[in-house]
Design an enzyme around this catalytic site. Structure first.
Site, PDB file in Angstrom:
ATOM      1  N   ARG A 182     -10.494   7.214   8.638  1.00 24.17           N
ATOM      2  CA  ARG A 182     -10.225   7.661   7.272  1.00 24.17           C
ATOM      3  C   ARG A 182     -11.435   7.441   6.376  1.00 24.17           C
ATOM      4  O   ARG A 182     -11.777   8.277   5.562  1.00 24.17           O
ATOM      5  CB  ARG A 182      -9.001   6.946   6.701  1.00 24.17           C
ATOM      6  CG  ARG A 182      -7.701   7.526   7.204  1.00 24.17           C
ATOM      7  CD  ARG A 182      -6.606   7.358   6.157  1.00 24.17           C
ATOM      8  NE  ARG A 182      -6.573   5.999   5.665  1.00 24.17           N
ATOM      9  CZ  ARG A 182      -5.927   5.007   6.259  1.00 24.17           C
ATOM     10  NH1 ARG A 182      -5.259   5.237   7.358  1.00 24.17           N
ATOM     11  NH2 ARG A 182      -5.960   3.805   5.755  1.00 24.17           N
ATOM     12  N   ARG A 183     -12.105   6.272   6.513  1.00 25.20           N
ATOM     13  CA  ARG A 183     -13.290   6.005   5.689  1.00 25.20           C
ATOM     14  C   ARG A 183     -14.358   7.070   5.963  1.00 25.20           C
ATOM     15  O   ARG A 183     -14.994   7.577   5.072  1.00 25.20           O
ATOM     16  CB  ARG A 183     -13.906   4.637   6.007  1.00 25.20           C
ATOM     17  CG  ARG A 183     -13.042   3.451   5.700  1.00 25.20           C
ATOM     18  CD  ARG A 183     -13.176   3.027   4.249  1.00 25.20           C
ATOM     19  NE  ARG A 183     -12.286   3.752   3.380  1.00 25.20           N
ATOM     20  CZ  ARG A 183     -10.966   3.575   3.301  1.00 25.20           C
ATOM     21  NH1 ARG A 183     -10.363   2.679   4.033  1.00 25.20           N
ATOM     22  NH2 ARG A 183     -10.248   4.290   2.482  1.00 25.20           N
ATOM     23  N   ARG A 241      -1.202  -0.752  -8.373  1.00 24.35           N
ATOM     24  CA  ARG A 241      -2.573  -0.350  -8.054  1.00 24.35           C
ATOM     25  C   ARG A 241      -2.603   1.170  -8.173  1.00 24.35           C
ATOM     26  O   ARG A 241      -1.792   1.873  -7.556  1.00 24.35           O
ATOM     27  CB  ARG A 241      -2.956  -0.736  -6.627  1.00 24.35           C
ATOM     28  CG  ARG A 241      -4.321  -0.139  -6.223  1.00 24.35           C
ATOM     29  CD  ARG A 241      -4.571  -0.178  -4.724  1.00 24.35           C
ATOM     30  NE  ARG A 241      -4.616  -1.521  -4.204  1.00 24.35           N
ATOM     31  CZ  ARG A 241      -4.263  -1.844  -2.956  1.00 24.35           C
ATOM     32  NH1 ARG A 241      -3.812  -0.931  -2.114  1.00 24.35           N
ATOM     33  NH2 ARG A 241      -4.330  -3.102  -2.554  1.00 24.35           N
ATOM     34  N   ASP A 262       0.844  -1.197   0.000  1.00 21.28           N
ATOM     35  CA  ASP A 262       0.000   0.000   0.000  1.00 21.28           C
ATOM     36  C   ASP A 262       0.881   1.249   0.000  1.00 21.28           C
ATOM     37  O   ASP A 262       2.032   1.203   0.447  1.00 21.28           O
ATOM     38  CB  ASP A 262      -0.868   0.055   1.270  1.00 21.28           C
ATOM     39  CG  ASP A 262      -2.065  -0.891   1.217  1.00 21.28           C
ATOM     40  OD1 ASP A 262      -2.356  -1.461   0.158  1.00 21.28           O
ATOM     41  OD2 ASP A 262      -2.718  -1.041   2.270  1.00 21.28           O
ATOM     42  N   GLN A 302      -0.532   7.085  -6.336  1.00 18.14           N
ATOM     43  CA  GLN A 302      -1.684   7.938  -5.982  1.00 18.14           C
ATOM     44  C   GLN A 302      -1.781   9.105  -6.969  1.00 18.14           C
ATOM     45  O   GLN A 302      -0.845   9.899  -7.096  1.00 18.14           O
ATOM     46  CB  GLN A 302      -1.479   8.488  -4.564  1.00 18.14           C
ATOM     47  CG  GLN A 302      -1.379   7.410  -3.497  1.00 18.14           C
ATOM     48  CD  GLN A 302      -0.614   7.880  -2.271  1.00 18.14           C
ATOM     49  OE1 GLN A 302       0.389   8.589  -2.380  1.00 18.14           O
ATOM     50  NE2 GLN A 302      -1.070   7.472  -1.100  1.00 18.14           N
ATOM     51  N   LYS A 362      -6.667   7.311  -6.093  1.00 19.95           N
ATOM     52  CA  LYS A 362      -6.541   8.771  -5.977  1.00 19.95           C
ATOM     53  C   LYS A 362      -5.588   9.154  -4.853  1.00 19.95           C
ATOM     54  O   LYS A 362      -4.860  10.137  -4.957  1.00 19.95           O
ATOM     55  CB  LYS A 362      -7.912   9.374  -5.691  1.00 19.95           C
ATOM     56  CG  LYS A 362      -8.855   9.353  -6.881  1.00 19.95           C
ATOM     57  CD  LYS A 362     -10.191   9.993  -6.525  1.00 19.95           C
ATOM     58  CE  LYS A 362     -11.124   9.992  -7.715  1.00 19.95           C
ATOM     59  NZ  LYS A 362     -12.498  10.408  -7.332  1.00 19.95           N
ATOM     60  N   HIS A 419     -14.008   3.984  -6.842  1.00 22.12           N
ATOM     61  CA  HIS A 419     -15.470   3.817  -6.896  1.00 22.12           C
ATOM     62  C   HIS A 419     -16.070   4.941  -7.723  1.00 22.12           C
ATOM     63  O   HIS A 419     -17.283   5.072  -7.800  1.00 22.12           O
ATOM     64  CB  HIS A 419     -16.069   3.873  -5.496  1.00 22.12           C
ATOM     65  CG  HIS A 419     -15.290   3.099  -4.492  1.00 22.12           C
ATOM     66  ND1 HIS A 419     -14.347   3.676  -3.672  1.00 22.12           N
ATOM     67  CD2 HIS A 419     -15.285   1.788  -4.219  1.00 22.12           C
ATOM     68  CE1 HIS A 419     -13.798   2.741  -2.919  1.00 22.12           C
ATOM     69  NE2 HIS A 419     -14.342   1.590  -3.229  1.00 22.12           N
TER      70      HIS A 419
HETATM   71  C1  LIG Z   1      -8.886  -1.305  -3.310  1.00 18.62           C
HETATM   72  C2  LIG Z   1      -8.439   0.050  -2.847  1.00 18.62           C
HETATM   73  C3  LIG Z   1      -7.168   0.205  -2.313  1.00 18.62           C
HETATM   74  C4  LIG Z   1      -6.726   1.459  -1.923  1.00 18.62           C
HETATM   75  N1  LIG Z   1      -5.435   1.607  -1.479  1.00 18.62           N
HETATM   76  C5  LIG Z   1      -4.981   2.833  -1.183  1.00 18.62           C
HETATM   77  C6  LIG Z   1      -3.613   3.041  -0.854  1.00 18.62           C
HETATM   78  O1  LIG Z   1      -2.775   2.122  -0.830  1.00 18.62           O
HETATM   79  N2  LIG Z   1      -3.211   4.314  -0.561  1.00 18.62           N
HETATM   80  C7  LIG Z   1      -4.098   5.364  -0.591  1.00 18.62           C
HETATM   81  O2  LIG Z   1      -3.678   6.493  -0.327  1.00 18.62           O
HETATM   82  N3  LIG Z   1      -5.396   5.188  -0.888  1.00 18.62           N
HETATM   83  C8  LIG Z   1      -5.858   3.955  -1.185  1.00 18.62           C
HETATM   84  N4  LIG Z   1      -7.170   3.795  -1.520  1.00 18.62           N
HETATM   85  C9  LIG Z   1      -8.141   4.908  -1.330  1.00 18.62           C
HETATM   86  C10 LIG Z   1      -8.211   5.782  -2.544  1.00 18.62           C
HETATM   87  O3  LIG Z   1      -7.000   6.471  -2.703  1.00 18.62           O
HETATM   88  C11 LIG Z   1      -9.373   6.798  -2.424  1.00 18.62           C
HETATM   89  O4  LIG Z   1      -9.169   7.600  -1.303  1.00 18.62           O
HETATM   90  C12 LIG Z   1     -10.745   6.160  -2.316  1.00 18.62           C
HETATM   91  O5  LIG Z   1     -10.872   5.043  -3.160  1.00 18.62           O
HETATM   92  C13 LIG Z   1     -11.831   7.189  -2.709  1.00 18.62           C
HETATM   93  O6  LIG Z   1     -11.653   7.636  -4.019  1.00 18.62           O
HETATM   94  P1  LIG Z   1     -12.514   7.133  -5.272  1.00 18.62           P
HETATM   95  O7  LIG Z   1     -11.609   7.048  -6.435  1.00 18.62           O
HETATM   96  O8  LIG Z   1     -13.223   5.876  -4.909  1.00 18.62           O
HETATM   97  O9  LIG Z   1     -13.512   8.311  -5.602  1.00 18.62           O
HETATM   98  P2  LIG Z   1     -14.539   9.148  -4.728  1.00 18.62           P
HETATM   99  O10 LIG Z   1     -14.926  10.286  -5.610  1.00 18.62           O
HETATM  100  O11 LIG Z   1     -14.013   9.437  -3.372  1.00 18.62           O
HETATM  101  O12 LIG Z   1     -15.744   8.165  -4.563  1.00 18.62           O
HETATM  102  C14 LIG Z   1     -16.684   7.932  -5.595  1.00 18.62           C
HETATM  103  C15 LIG Z   1     -17.983   7.469  -4.988  1.00 18.62           C
HETATM  104  O13 LIG Z   1     -17.759   6.223  -4.296  1.00 18.62           O
HETATM  105  C16 LIG Z   1     -18.529   6.189  -3.113  1.00 18.62           C
HETATM  106  N5  LIG Z   1     -17.629   6.132  -1.964  1.00 18.62           N
HETATM  107  C17 LIG Z   1     -16.307   6.423  -1.954  1.00 18.62           C
HETATM  108  N6  LIG Z   1     -15.789   6.216  -0.736  1.00 18.62           N
HETATM  109  C18 LIG Z   1     -16.821   5.808   0.034  1.00 18.62           C
HETATM  110  C19 LIG Z   1     -16.948   5.432   1.392  1.00 18.62           C
HETATM  111  N7  LIG Z   1     -15.916   5.449   2.222  1.00 18.62           N
HETATM  112  N8  LIG Z   1     -18.159   5.043   1.845  1.00 18.62           N
HETATM  113  C20 LIG Z   1     -19.230   4.998   1.040  1.00 18.62           C
HETATM  114  N9  LIG Z   1     -19.173   5.361  -0.264  1.00 18.62           N
HETATM  115  C21 LIG Z   1     -18.010   5.750  -0.746  1.00 18.62           C
HETATM  116  C22 LIG Z   1     -19.356   7.416  -3.075  1.00 18.62           C
HETATM  117  O14 LIG Z   1     -20.582   7.124  -3.737  1.00 18.62           O
HETATM  118  C23 LIG Z   1     -18.540   8.378  -3.907  1.00 18.62           C
HETATM  119  O15 LIG Z   1     -19.315   9.397  -4.459  1.00 18.62           O
HETATM  120  C24 LIG Z   1      -7.616   2.563  -1.983  1.00 18.62           C
HETATM  121  C25 LIG Z   1      -8.877   2.411  -2.545  1.00 18.62           C
HETATM  122  C26 LIG Z   1      -9.303   1.195  -2.976  1.00 18.62           C
HETATM  123  C27 LIG Z   1     -10.646   1.070  -3.618  1.00 18.62           C
END
Ligand SMILES: Cc1cc2nc3c(=O)[nH]c(=O)nc-3n(C[C@H](O)[C@H](O)[C@H](O)COP(=O)(O)OP(=O)(O)OC[C@H]3O[C@@H](n4cnc5c(N)ncnc54)[C@H](O)[C@@H]3O)c2cc1C
Length: 284
Positions: A259-260, A157, A106, A136, A160, A200
């Protein structure tokens, strides 16, 4: 907080993670298992996290689960002692290799990026093939990092980035972060890298699917977090997409949950309202 975080975490124990992964596999979803252990402050804690990873690898192999593991280097002591972290990571990666399991490192806050990339490079240069990294798209440096890693043809991976970073290091607006995501994805596909597209964000999912279809590529997977957009994940799997779910487990759930919830304040508001309604049942 523990109750609020329940949808995002498999549970406190390895058995909880096993059950969750088995259920995901039954739905044709792959998994990556994360032992929650950020914020370790002593070497013994980092060693305990490494032991937990060995147990997780044993469980994945023993139960024939379709899963790999995701490791945070701070949990293996990155911020305490780089050499300790290097050696714990090497043993986890070697154990995983012996069992045919992949390890994803990660990516954490920007102060860890250089050391994380360095330890990743060392493993690949030592001949390890079962290990990948995370980049990222919020970070301004990311495209340059792709260039620096090009000789390794890294397994990446792409996400964002979840950590709050200053404007000098990171793009701040949603559109700039999306644009850098797409540019980085293009650069990785161009290099012939296997990419785990972790988002997502529907707009980014659509851009990804367009690109891999146009290039006729199948060396990629989609990745989502446990408890987030589960219906969309199922739909994607039904359409034949390879999709991996991030499955955190352990009793160090607090930092992860925070964080979530920081990411999705609307969710925190809804849950707070639900809690108030339970305390004051006559209200609302
Ligand atoms: C498999 C995986 C591994 C990851 N590993 C890392 C890592 O190693 N380092 C790192 O810095 N980040 C990591 N992340 C987090 C990532 O960087 C983002 O912060 C996170 O995925 C939110 O961004 P998004 O692209 O999903 O878009 P967003 O615009 O944040 O989300 C799009 C939509 O998804 C839904 N959504 C998003 N988050 C949530 C939530 N918590 N609860 C409910 N609905 C939600 C909402 O409907 C939102 O409108 C990881 C994410 C995933 C999916």
């Amino acid at each position: 907080m523990q109750r609020l975080s329940a949808p995002y975490i498999a549970g406190a124990t390895l058995d909880d993670a096993r059950r969750t992964v088995a259920q995901l596999n039954a739905e044709q979803k792959l998994a990556t298992v994360d032992v929650l252990g950020e914020e370790v402050t002593r070497a013994a804690e980092a060693e305990a996290v490494a032991l937990a990873y060995h147990a997780a690898l044993d469980a994945i192999a023993g139960d024939h689960l379709d899963a790999n593991v995701s490791v945070k280097l701070t949990a293996l002591g990155l911020e305490i002692d780089l050499d300790l972290c290097r050696s714990l990571l090497a043993t986890v990666v070697a154990d995983a290799a012996a069992r045919g399991i992949f390890v994803r490192i990660d990516m954490e806050h920007s102060a860890c990026t250089d050391d994380t990339l360095r330890l990743y490079r060392e493993l690949l240069e030592a001949g390890r093939e079962n290990v990948g990294i995370v980049l990222q798209s919020c970070l301004r440096r990311t495209l340059a990092d792709v260039g620096d890693l090009a000789d390794l043809r890294p397994n990446v991976r792409l996400c964002k980035g979840i950590y709050v970073e200053p404007p000098s290091m990171a793009f701040q607006g949603r559109e700039a972060i999306r644009a850098n995501f797409v540019q980085t994805l293009d650069a990785l596909l161009e290099l012939g890298c296997y990419v785990g597209v972790a988002t997502h964000d529907e707009w980014l999912l659509e851009r990804t699917l367009e690109r891999v279809a146009a290039l006729d590529r199948d060396d990629y997977e989609l990745q989502m977090l446990l408890g987030v957009r589960e219906r969309r994940a199922t739909e994607l799997v039904e359409r034949g997409q390879r999709l991996r779910v991030y499955v955190p487990y352990g009793d160090r759930w607090y930092e992860y949950s925070l964080r979530r919830l920081q990411e999705n304040p609307a969710l925190a508001g809804m849950l707070a309202k639900a809690a108030v309604m339970r305390i004051l049942p006559g209200v609302g």
